[in-house]
Design an enzyme around this catalytic site. Structure first.
Site, PDB file in Angstrom:
ATOM      1  N   GLU A 304       0.820  -1.214   0.000  1.00 43.06           N
ATOM      2  CA  GLU A 304       0.000   0.000   0.000  1.00 43.06           C
ATOM      3  C   GLU A 304       0.854   1.265   0.000  1.00 43.06           C
ATOM      4  OE1 GLU A 304      -2.640  -0.694   3.359  1.00 43.06           O
ATOM      5  OE2 GLU A 304      -3.887  -2.002   2.141  1.00 43.06           O
ATOM      6  N   ASP A 378      -8.070  -8.919   4.625  1.00 35.62           N
ATOM      7  CA  ASP A 378      -7.824  -7.707   5.402  1.00 35.62           C
ATOM      8  C   ASP A 378      -8.930  -7.477   6.421  1.00 35.62           C
ATOM      9  OD1 ASP A 378      -6.869  -5.337   6.313  1.00 35.62           O
ATOM     10  OD2 ASP A 378      -7.310  -4.171   4.513  1.00 35.62           O
ATOM     11  N   GLU A 406     -12.447  -1.594  11.784  1.00 32.98           N
ATOM     12  CA  GLU A 406     -12.425  -0.918  10.484  1.00 32.98           C
ATOM     13  C   GLU A 406     -13.544  -1.381   9.557  1.00 32.98           C
ATOM     14  OE1 GLU A 406      -8.774  -1.558   8.377  1.00 32.98           O
ATOM     15  OE2 GLU A 406      -9.503  -0.593   6.560  1.00 32.98           O
TER      16      GLU A 406
HETATM   17  C1  GCV Z   1      -2.361   0.778   8.299  1.00 37.44           C
HETATM   18  C2  GCV Z   1      -5.871  -1.962   5.520  1.00 37.44           C
HETATM   19  C3  GCV Z   1      -6.304  -0.650   6.099  1.00 37.44           C
HETATM   20  C4  GCV Z   1      -5.143   0.340   6.164  1.00 37.44           C
HETATM   21  C5  GCV Z   1      -4.006  -0.318   6.945  1.00 37.44           C
HETATM   22  C6  GCV Z   1      -3.631  -1.609   6.242  1.00 37.44           C
HETATM   23  C7  GCV Z   1      -2.528  -2.345   6.973  1.00 37.44           C
HETATM   24  O1  GCV Z   1      -5.601  -1.825   4.180  1.00 37.44           O
HETATM   25  O2  GCV Z   1      -7.353  -0.127   5.343  1.00 37.44           O
HETATM   26  O3  GCV Z   1      -5.579   1.490   6.803  1.00 37.44           O
HETATM   27  O4  GCV Z   1      -2.906   0.539   7.023  1.00 37.44           O
HETATM   28  O5  GCV Z   1      -4.751  -2.452   6.206  1.00 37.44           O
HETATM   29  O6  GCV Z   1      -2.866  -3.228   7.729  1.00 37.44           O
HETATM   30  O7  GCV Z   1      -1.377  -2.032   6.781  1.00 37.44           O
END
Ligand code: GCV
Length: 713
Positions: A304, A378, A406
């Site tokens: 990411e 995720d 989340e």
């Molecule tokens: C900290 C998901 C979340 C991101 C998070 C990522 C991760 O994609 O949406 O906010 O980033 O996981 O665990 O690194």
């Protein structure tokens, strides 16, 4: 005194109707409900001998005092330390206890580890002992929990060691105090006021964590800012580490992989470059000069947008080992996240971590532990366990759970995450035959890992009650308990949390426990039944978004995952599809591989299924989906009703707060049902089956429903 009958007296205390803002979490220490019970425990708590001196002893003394004040609504006399040796409650390290007391323990302490404790009732006395100060602190909290939950002291006979070494909270807190995926206000770390000001909240944070055995905290976001590695912030992190030390909590930092470039203009962050290696060694030396017991680094790389070894054609092991070498001399470790995936890799996103890490098994240094999310995607409401847990015999793996919600409605939905975690922890990987559960992988017993760990992404913020929803405190609490022992019974965990946080009133305990133990299935039904996944709104992930498509990254859309069309829906992950299933043991392939036997909760995770397919329930796929969404909504309404029955038994502050959040939850459950069924119904082209309520709006309404500044991004 007759010590048995007092526990069956009626519930008569009006205390619980006092205002309560939830700040005290499960350390409420509220007054005893009747005189007999109070007298019973007072005998011990007023005759306590705490042997020894240390900063942690001070913490123990303070905690006993706080508890005393709460239980008896008055100051304790002489700091609770009995003058004579006639104490009824002895607290001291084995080596510090007087000979006669130690002798009473006999040889029953031989199994005590570094952080373990024992509590025994012997001839009218309670003896709490340990090998270390921290063991004593854990034992003190354990004893106070027994008192809070009204257990009989005569029955105490317990020796406890944690099953997992690293029991960590991961804060995704940014230096500007926003919290990624945080829904309970801002970061509790007030960097600007640190290091001079140690807020009481830091101390209460440490108390709460120590009370559930958490011994590490990574205080910054894994989407890391290299600034935290500079003296300006190291000084502040050191102040936190000093505050947490007496509570047995070590501080860890997230390391941005290209920090040498960002902070010191090195031309590269290549892990095999000697200058880069030296930079990290120097940095480690500097960090340890601030924080002598610094725990180590947590790293998100090549994921990411985060930099990582891939940028230099190197492996995850190359990256992790470089950092591990830098901290090794100081006893530090590296927690290297397996959440590595890339939109340019053509394979199914959920395959990628396994494909990347499995070939590296055994190639990591001894002080590296690979941190793996519970499922391969995720933190979805429901995922099968991550296949890496069945695949890395030579590399220690630790679990990463998300305590913050989340993808689970964020802070306003009540869902008992322990139910989800238990499902994963007790999943059988079959790595070494039947019974090779994820929990045995984590506690090291399956593969003899030398390092073991479990991390929870924190749900804590500046909200007065810490977690937004009062009931989300239970997730923090359960996380600590499962980190201590991943085989703990989650029903018991829920019960203890309710008793300590709200009340020992049997009606409260039964009703809340009922809600908690059913809440997970209810949420899955109204959000992602039948194995649907990643159908949340884009970016903030709040609310439904099954229509999310396009926008640059296919693997961040909903359509990538459900692939709906007029004929079918679901992701084929068998041999005829992405074959992600091949990453699991044969036993699982047999269960999940066949559309006819796959448990319905994973149907669309693994299979592409025609809308008119008849399922074992007698319904076709469309009907089943619609009925499950409806069931979820009804479940949320049931939770609301159950909660409302407790109005007389819960303090108004927390009662009303939770009731109001339950209204949101019911509305949002309906929103999920209506939006998803309207969207998918365009493809199934079938009517809603009887029993499913008509949507409140048309599809356009839901497609255009937008909210600004949804928290947590
Ligand atoms: C900290 C998901 C979340 C991101 C998070 C990522 C991760 O994609 O949406 O906010 O980033 O996981 O665990 O690194």
């Amino acid at each position: 005194m007759k010590k048995t009958s007092i526990f069956i007296l009626f519930w008569i205390s009006p205390f619980f109707l006092h205002a309560n803002d939830g700040y005290k979490l499960w350390l409420q220490y509220y007054p005893f409900e009747n005189h007999a019970i109070a007298t019973y425990y007072r005998d011990y708590l007023e005759n306590t001998k705490l042997v020894g001196e240390s900063a942690t002893h001070e913490v123990i003394r303070n905690e006993l005092n706080t508890a005393f004040k709460g239980f008896f609504e008055k100051e304790p006399a002489s700091q609770l330390v009995s003058e004579g040796d006639n104490a009824l409650l002895w607290i001291g390290k084995i080596e510090d206890l007087p000979k006669d007391i130690r002798a009473q323990l006999g040889n029953k302490n031989t199994a005590l580890g570094e952080e373990g404790y024992l509590i025994r009732y012997i001839k009218g006395k309670v003896i709490l002992s340990a090998n270390t100060d921290i063991g004593l602190l854990y034992g003190t909290f354990a004893l106070l929990k027994k008192i809070q939950t009204r257990q009989k002291l005569e029955e105490l006979n317990e020796l406890e060691n944690p099953r997992i070494q690293l029991r960590m909270l991961n804060h995704w807190d940014n230096l500007n105090r926003t919290v990624e995926r945080g829904y309970a206000g801002f970061s509790i770390w007030n960097w600007h006021r640190l290091p001079q000001h140690i807020d009481q909240q830091y101390i209460d944070y440490a108390r709460a964590n120590a009370s559930i055995g958490i011994n590490g905290t990574s205080i910054t976001n894994v989407n890391a800012n290299a600034l935290v590695l500079t003296p300006e912030y190291l000084e502040k992190a050191a102040a936190l580490a000093d505050a947490f030390r007496p509570y047995g909590i070590k501080v860890y930092l997230t390391a941005r992989f290209n920090a040498p470039m960002v902070l010191d203009n090195l031309p590269t962050a290549d892990p095999l470059d000697p200058n880069v290696q030296q930079w990290w060694k120097d940095k480690a030396k500097e960090i340890y000069s601030y924080i002598p017991d610094f725990g180590g680094f947590l790293v998100k790389a090549d994921s990411e947008g985060q930099p990582g070894p891939h940028n230099y054609g190197r492996t995850q092991a190359d990256g992790a080992n470089m950092l591990a070498e830098a901290v090794q001399a100081y006893g530090g470790i590296v927690m290297w996240r397996a959440f590595v995936y890339n939109e340019h890799t053509p394979t199914d996103r959920i395959r990628q971590a396994y494909d990347e890490f499995k070939p590296l098994d055994g190639k990591f240094r001894d002080n590296v532990i690979v941190q793996v999310k519970n499922g391969p995607l995720d933190f979805q409401p429901r995922e099968p366990f991550h296949p890496l847990f069945g695949a890395m015999q030579e590399t220690p793996l630790m679990m990463e759970f998300q305590v913050t919600k989340e993808y689970l409605g964020q802070d306003t939905h009540w869902v008992n995450l322990a139910s989800m975690w238990e499902e994963v922890l007790q999943s059988d990987t079959y790595a070494k035959g039947q019974g090779s559960t994820v929990s045995k992988v984590l506690d090291g017993s399956l593969h003899d890992y030398k390092l073991t760990g479990i991390a929870g992404v924190s749900n804590i913020g500046t909200d007065r009650n810490w977690t937004g929803h009062h009931t989300a405190q239970a997730d923090w609490y359960a996380f600590g308990n499962l980190a201590w022992n991943p085989n703990q019974n989650i029903e018991k965990i829920a019960e203890y949390w309710i008793r300590m946080t709200f009340s020992n009133d049997p009606e409260v305990v039964q009703t809340m426990k009922g809600i908690m133990l059913n809440s997970y299935e209810i949420l899955v039904d109204y959000m992602t039944p039948l194995g649907l996944h990643h159908i949340m709104a884009r970016s903030h992930h709040w609310g439904p978004g099954p229509w999310v498509t396009g926008g640059g990254r296919d693997d961040w859309t909903a359509t990538y995952y459900h692939k709906v069309n007029n004929d079918s829906i679901g992701f084929d992950r068998t041999e005829t599809g992405s074959n992600a299933m091949a990453q699991y043991a044969q036993e699982w392939k047999e269960v999940w591989g066949n559309e006819e036997n796959v448990p319905m909760e994973f149907l669309l995770w693994f299979h592409r299924v025609p809308w008119n397919k008849k399922l074992s329930t007698g319904n076709n796929l469309w009907e089943e989906m619609a009925l499950r969404y409806q069931k979820g909504v009804e479940g949320a309404r049931w939770m609301q009703k159950e909660w409302s029955s407790l109005e007389e038994n819960i303090d108004p502050g927390r009662f009303n707060h939770i009731a109001s959040f339950l209204n949101i939850q019911v509305n949002e459950a309906e929103w999920w049902r209506d939006a998803c069924l309207l969207y998918f119904g365009q493809f199934s082209k079938m009517p809603l089956p009887p029993g499913v309520e008509a949507p409140k709006h048309d599809l356009n309404y839901y497609l255009n429903f937008k909210r600004n500044f949804v928290p947590g991004i």
